[in-house]
Write a protein that holds these residues in place. Structure first.
Motif, PDB file in Angstrom:
ATOM      1  N   ASP A  83       0.819  -1.862  -0.294  1.00  0.00           N
ATOM      2  CA  ASP A  83       0.051  -0.067   0.045  1.00  0.00           C
ATOM      3  C   ASP A  83       0.839   1.293   0.279  1.00  0.00           C
ATOM      4  OD1 ASP A  83      -2.491  -1.691  -0.159  1.00  0.00           O
ATOM      5  OD2 ASP A  83      -3.299  -0.985   2.178  1.00  0.00           O
ATOM      6  N   GLU A  84       1.581   1.608   0.676  1.00  0.00           N
ATOM      7  CA  GLU A  84       2.653   2.463   1.022  1.00  0.00           C
ATOM      8  C   GLU A  84       3.345   2.467  -0.467  1.00  0.00           C
ATOM      9  OE1 GLU A  84       2.791   4.911   3.135  1.00  0.00           O
ATOM     10  OE2 GLU A  84       1.524   3.337   4.726  1.00  0.00           O
ATOM     11  N   VAL A  85       3.803   1.807  -0.920  1.00  0.00           N
ATOM     12  CA  VAL A  85       4.846   1.858  -2.499  1.00  0.00           C
ATOM     13  C   VAL A  85       3.471   2.119  -3.297  1.00  0.00           C
ATOM     14  CG1 VAL A  85       5.905   0.653  -4.786  1.00  0.00           C
ATOM     15  CG2 VAL A  85       5.913   0.012  -2.098  1.00  0.00           C
ATOM     16  N   MET A  86       2.065   2.148  -2.992  1.00  0.00           N
ATOM     17  CA  MET A  86       1.134   2.870  -3.877  1.00  0.00           C
ATOM     18  C   MET A  86       0.710   3.374  -4.217  1.00  0.00           C
ATOM     19  SD  MET A  86      -1.945   0.464  -5.079  1.00  0.00           S
ATOM     20  CE  MET A  86      -2.570   0.430  -3.336  1.00  0.00           C
ATOM     21  N   LEU A  87       1.221   4.064  -2.965  1.00  0.00           N
ATOM     22  CA  LEU A  87       0.536   5.646  -2.312  1.00  0.00           C
ATOM     23  C   LEU A  87       2.066   6.383  -2.823  1.00  0.00           C
ATOM     24  CD1 LEU A  87      -0.696   4.821   1.273  1.00  0.00           C
ATOM     25  CD2 LEU A  87      -1.741   6.710  -0.528  1.00  0.00           C
ATOM     26  N   LYS A  88       2.969   6.223  -2.699  1.00  0.00           N
ATOM     27  CA  LYS A  88       3.920   7.097  -3.528  1.00  0.00           C
ATOM     28  C   LYS A  88       4.191   7.474  -5.117  1.00  0.00           C
ATOM     29  CE  LYS A  88       8.901   6.083  -2.791  1.00  0.00           C
ATOM     30  NZ  LYS A  88      10.020   5.432  -2.321  1.00  0.00           N
ATOM     31  N   VAL A  89       3.337   5.958  -5.451  1.00  0.00           N
ATOM     32  CA  VAL A  89       3.161   6.237  -7.310  1.00  0.00           C
ATOM     33  C   VAL A  89       2.641   7.543  -7.364  1.00  0.00           C
ATOM     34  CG1 VAL A  89       2.797   4.840  -8.846  1.00  0.00           C
ATOM     35  CG2 VAL A  89       4.602   3.781  -7.664  1.00  0.00           C
ATOM     36  N   LEU A  90       0.435   7.256  -6.855  1.00  0.00           N
ATOM     37  CA  LEU A  90       0.024   7.839  -6.894  1.00  0.00           C
ATOM     38  C   LEU A  90       0.478   9.389  -6.494  1.00  0.00           C
ATOM     39  CD1 LEU A  90      -2.562   5.888  -5.470  1.00  0.00           C
ATOM     40  CD2 LEU A  90      -2.688   6.404  -8.286  1.00  0.00           C
ATOM     41  N   GLU A  91       0.835  10.051  -5.201  1.00  0.00           N
ATOM     42  CA  GLU A  91       2.232  10.500  -5.388  1.00  0.00           C
ATOM     43  C   GLU A  91       2.637  11.817  -6.051  1.00  0.00           C
ATOM     44  OE1 GLU A  91       1.158  10.132  -0.536  1.00  0.00           O
ATOM     45  OE2 GLU A  91       2.922   9.768  -0.922  1.00  0.00           O
ATOM     46  N   GLU A  92       3.833  10.309  -6.294  1.00  0.00           N
ATOM     47  CA  GLU A  92       4.429  11.290  -7.892  1.00  0.00           C
ATOM     48  C   GLU A  92       3.812  11.749  -8.690  1.00  0.00           C
ATOM     49  OE1 GLU A  92       7.665   8.154  -8.751  1.00  0.00           O
ATOM     50  OE2 GLU A  92       8.228   8.782  -5.897  1.00  0.00           O
ATOM     51  N   LEU A  93       2.139  11.357  -9.333  1.00  0.00           N
ATOM     52  CA  LEU A  93       2.204  10.987 -10.139  1.00  0.00           C
ATOM     53  C   LEU A  93       0.458  12.035 -10.439  1.00  0.00           C
ATOM     54  CD1 LEU A  93       0.556   7.734 -11.318  1.00  0.00           C
ATOM     55  CD2 LEU A  93       1.846   9.104 -13.340  1.00  0.00           C
ATOM     56  N   GLY A  94       0.760  12.779  -8.631  1.00  0.00           N
ATOM     57  CA  GLY A  94       0.315  13.740  -8.289  1.00  0.00           C
ATOM     58  C   GLY A  94      -1.269  13.669  -8.306  1.00  0.00           C
ATOM     59  N   ALA A  95      -2.120  12.493  -8.390  1.00  0.00           N
ATOM     60  CA  ALA A  95      -2.546  11.659  -8.436  1.00  0.00           C
ATOM     61  C   ALA A  95      -4.244  12.457  -7.605  1.00  0.00           C
ATOM     62  CB  ALA A  95      -3.484  10.351  -8.499  1.00  0.00           C
ATOM     63  N   LYS A  96      -4.942  13.161  -7.858  1.00  0.00           N
ATOM     64  CA  LYS A  96      -5.779  13.628  -6.491  1.00  0.00           C
ATOM     65  C   LYS A  96      -7.398  12.382  -7.049  1.00  0.00           C
ATOM     66  CE  LYS A  96      -4.490  17.867  -5.950  1.00  0.00           C
ATOM     67  NZ  LYS A  96      -2.791  16.865  -5.721  1.00  0.00           N
ATOM     68  N   LEU A 103      -9.784  -3.752  -4.534  1.00  0.00           N
ATOM     69  CA  LEU A 103      -9.187  -3.598  -3.851  1.00  0.00           C
ATOM     70  C   LEU A 103      -9.793  -4.101  -2.189  1.00  0.00           C
ATOM     71  CD1 LEU A 103      -8.319   0.186  -4.011  1.00  0.00           C
ATOM     72  CD2 LEU A 103      -6.860  -1.836  -4.306  1.00  0.00           C
ATOM     73  N   PRO A 104      -9.198  -4.410  -1.212  1.00  0.00           N
ATOM     74  CA  PRO A 104      -9.463  -4.664   0.144  1.00  0.00           C
ATOM     75  C   PRO A 104      -9.719  -3.679   0.876  1.00  0.00           C
ATOM     76  CG  PRO A 104      -6.592  -5.770  -0.342  1.00  0.00           C
ATOM     77  CD  PRO A 104      -7.364  -4.604  -1.764  1.00  0.00           C
ATOM     78  N   ILE A 105     -10.630  -3.940   1.427  1.00  0.00           N
ATOM     79  CA  ILE A 105     -11.276  -2.428   1.860  1.00  0.00           C
ATOM     80  C   ILE A 105     -10.686  -1.393   2.682  1.00  0.00           C
ATOM     81  CG2 ILE A 105     -12.053  -4.116   4.046  1.00  0.00           C
ATOM     82  CD1 ILE A 105     -14.563  -0.817   2.152  1.00  0.00           C
ATOM     83  N   GLY A 106      -9.386  -1.988   3.751  1.00  0.00           N
ATOM     84  CA  GLY A 106      -9.176  -1.356   4.076  1.00  0.00           C
ATOM     85  C   GLY A 106      -7.718  -1.108   3.250  1.00  0.00           C
ATOM     86  N   THR A 107      -7.260  -1.088   2.447  1.00  0.00           N
ATOM     87  CA  THR A 107      -6.353  -0.685   1.091  1.00  0.00           C
ATOM     88  C   THR A 107      -7.173   0.745   1.089  1.00  0.00           C
ATOM     89  OG1 THR A 107      -5.146  -2.339   0.741  1.00  0.00           O
ATOM     90  CG2 THR A 107      -4.815  -0.721  -1.076  1.00  0.00           C
ATOM     91  N   TYR A 108      -9.138   0.609   0.259  1.00  0.00           N
ATOM     92  CA  TYR A 108      -9.744   1.296   0.024  1.00  0.00           C
ATOM     93  C   TYR A 108      -9.115   2.576   1.088  1.00  0.00           C
ATOM     94  CZ  TYR A 108     -14.104   3.778  -1.466  1.00  0.00           C
ATOM     95  OH  TYR A 108     -14.795   4.416  -2.825  1.00  0.00           O
ATOM     96  N   LYS A 109      -9.579   2.823   2.075  1.00  0.00           N
ATOM     97  CA  LYS A 109      -9.758   3.225   3.113  1.00  0.00           C
ATOM     98  C   LYS A 109      -8.464   3.840   3.499  1.00  0.00           C
ATOM     99  CE  LYS A 109     -13.579   1.153   6.400  1.00  0.00           C
ATOM    100  NZ  LYS A 109     -13.358   0.304   7.035  1.00  0.00           N
ATOM    101  N   ARG A 110      -7.322   3.467   3.455  1.00  0.00           N
ATOM    102  CA  ARG A 110      -6.749   3.460   3.707  1.00  0.00           C
ATOM    103  C   ARG A 110      -5.985   5.087   2.516  1.00  0.00           C
ATOM    104  NH1 ARG A 110      -2.864  -0.708   4.300  1.00  0.00           N
ATOM    105  NH2 ARG A 110      -3.882  -0.989   6.448  1.00  0.00           N
ATOM    106  N   LEU A 111      -6.043   4.770   1.263  1.00  0.00           N
ATOM    107  CA  LEU A 111      -6.177   5.234  -0.158  1.00  0.00           C
ATOM    108  C   LEU A 111      -6.861   6.645   0.285  1.00  0.00           C
ATOM    109  CD1 LEU A 111      -5.970   3.077  -3.035  1.00  0.00           C
ATOM    110  CD2 LEU A 111      -4.453   4.150  -1.978  1.00  0.00           C
ATOM    111  N   ILE A 112      -8.144   6.756   0.480  1.00  0.00           N
ATOM    112  CA  ILE A 112      -9.180   7.576   0.385  1.00  0.00           C
ATOM    113  C   ILE A 112      -8.031   8.473   1.298  1.00  0.00           C
ATOM    114  CG2 ILE A 112     -10.611   6.434  -1.108  1.00  0.00           C
ATOM    115  CD1 ILE A 112     -12.346   6.667   2.061  1.00  0.00           C
ATOM    116  N   GLU A 113      -8.441   8.466   2.665  1.00  0.00           N
ATOM    117  CA  GLU A 113      -7.686   9.097   4.006  1.00  0.00           C
ATOM    118  C   GLU A 113      -6.315   9.671   3.069  1.00  0.00           C
ATOM    119  OE1 GLU A 113      -6.253   8.180   8.154  1.00  0.00           O
ATOM    120  OE2 GLU A 113      -7.595   7.181   7.678  1.00  0.00           O
ATOM    121  N   ARG A 114      -5.143   9.309   2.795  1.00  0.00           N
ATOM    122  CA  ARG A 114      -3.732   9.504   1.839  1.00  0.00           C
ATOM    123  C   ARG A 114      -4.074  10.399   1.114  1.00  0.00           C
ATOM    124  NH1 ARG A 114       0.478   6.108   4.586  1.00  0.00           N
ATOM    125  NH2 ARG A 114       1.508   7.301   2.821  1.00  0.00           N
ATOM    126  N   LEU A 115      -4.688   9.785  -0.096  1.00  0.00           N
ATOM    127  CA  LEU A 115      -5.202  10.950  -0.623  1.00  0.00           C
ATOM    128  C   LEU A 115      -5.689  12.376  -0.468  1.00  0.00           C
ATOM    129  CD1 LEU A 115      -5.786   8.622  -3.720  1.00  0.00           C
ATOM    130  CD2 LEU A 115      -3.286   9.899  -2.689  1.00  0.00           C
TER     131      LEU A 115
END
Ligand code: GLY
Ligand code: MN
Ligand code: MN
Length: 358
Positions: A83-96, A103-115
């Motif tokens: 999840d952390e590697v994925m978030l880093k990629v999304l952040e580098e892409l500047g994904a909004k 996605l596993p529900i835990g990953t989904y929740k982490r992603l929306i929170e961090r993005l």
């Protein structure tokens, strides 16, 4: 700007939905888009950036597969969080914003929170839509997977003798299909005799065939990532009248339903053709499943062919047609072919004689 495999189709989905990134997790979707069998996540952006996240077990294969493609291979090292590697990629892409297939529900929740977003867009339907009509290369592989299954069925048909066990026959079929090039079994092969033949999802066992028993043989092969699925029902030695009656009804239902298959027809209408024949013969309650399903990389893909399914069949869809009648405690009959949907009809991709003793 990678234009590798079918990645542009993911980019099209992202563009159309106005998403900054797509996160693809389903292995069959990663394979469909890139031809790579492995990897934990594929992240693609509408402007052609793409990343495949792999663990150590897939790293060498990924580096080879994606070499020169422009797709970035990211190694998720032992102890690192995917999840952390994925978030880093999304952040580098500047994904909004981002879409995902699953996605596993835990990953989904982490992603929306961090993005810092309200939610992510589910694009699983769009992904399945892409996969329904097969292209030339996909069809070549499915045809080969079907031809291998037919070889397996030939072997099975020669082993309908008292004393053979279900698992012994499964083994002989698997051996033949492996030698013919099958990479694996897309599902647990079914050889189900006597009472077991009345269980649509029977588990093969060490039970020996007895004279006069029905034997349902449901098999498939995998060739270069694509599968086949076919069923024939045989009898060991002499059959009884009730068995022939069941067989004739199921065969008529299968043939008539196949005749209804063509581009532009609703999936539920094809199901209805078979179901009406079985119902009019008085066995409606014993046809306990839908008529069939799409197949390709996976053995069960949209569209389902069943009651209430509004999907319209299209040219290039590969589907199964598999009516069955199952009398608990007595025995069952199923006949299944993989067929290709054509403009004006269908082509059977699993040709093998019909009949209790072909
Ligand atoms: N063999 C699995 C199926 O027929 O759907
Ligand atoms: Mn099957
Ligand atoms: Mn099937």
């Amino acid at each position: 700007m990678p234009r590798f495999g079918r990645l542009s189709r993911a980019e099209d989905i992202a563009s159309k939905e106005g998403l900054d990134a797509l996160i693809i997790s389903r292995p069959s979707n990663i394979f469909y888009l890139t031809g790579f069998r492995g990897g934990s996540r594929l992240i693609s952006s509408p402007d052609g950036e793409a990343f495949i996240l792999v663990g150590g077990v897939d790293l060498t294969a990924a580096e080879e597969h994606f070499s020169g493609s422009g797709v970035h291979v990211l190694h998720v090292k032992l102890g690192e969080q995917l999840d952390e590697v994925m978030l880093k990629v999304l952040e580098e892409l500047g994904a909004k914003s981002a879409g995902y297939d699953e996605l596993p529900i835990g990953t989904y929740k982490r992603l929306i929170e961090r993005l810092g977003v309200d939610g992510l867009k589910d694009v699983s339907k769009q992904m399945w839509e892409l996969r329904k009509a097969k292209d030339e290369e996909e069809l070549r592989r499915i045809r080969k997977a079907c031809a291998i299954a037919v070889r397996g069925m030939e072997v099975a048909s020669e082993l309908m003798e008292p004393g053979r066990t279900e698992l012994e026959v499964v083994g002989e079929i698997e051996r033949e299909m492996r030698r013919a090039g099958s990479e694996g079994h897309p599902f647990n092969l079914i050889v189900a005799s006597g009472k077991n033949s009345a269980l649509p999802h029977a588990l093969s066992s060490d039970k020996a065939f007895k004279p006069g028993e029905l034997v349902v043989v449901d098999i498939g092969a995998t060739y270069r990532g694509y599968v086949s699925d076919m069923t024939r029902t045989f009898v060991v030695g002499e059959h009884e009248a009730w068995q022939e009656e069941l067989y004739d009804i199921v065969l008529r239902a299968q043939e008539e339903a196949r005749r209804a298959v063509r581009a532009g027809v609703r999936a539920s209408d094809v199901d209805e053709v078979a179901r009406r024949i079985v119902e009019e013969a008085g066995y409606g309650p014993y046809f306990v499943h839908g008529l069939g399903h799409g197949l390709g990389v996976e053995v069960h893909e949209p569209p389902r062919i069943g009651p209430g399914v509004e999907d319209i069949l299209g040219v290039g869809y590969t589907i199964t047609v598999e009516p069955g009648i199952y009398l608990p405690g007595r025995g069952g009959v199923r006949i299944e072919d993989t067929v290709l949907v054509l403009e004006d009809g269908h082509e059977v991709l699993t040709p093998f004689p019909y009949g209790l003793r072909p």
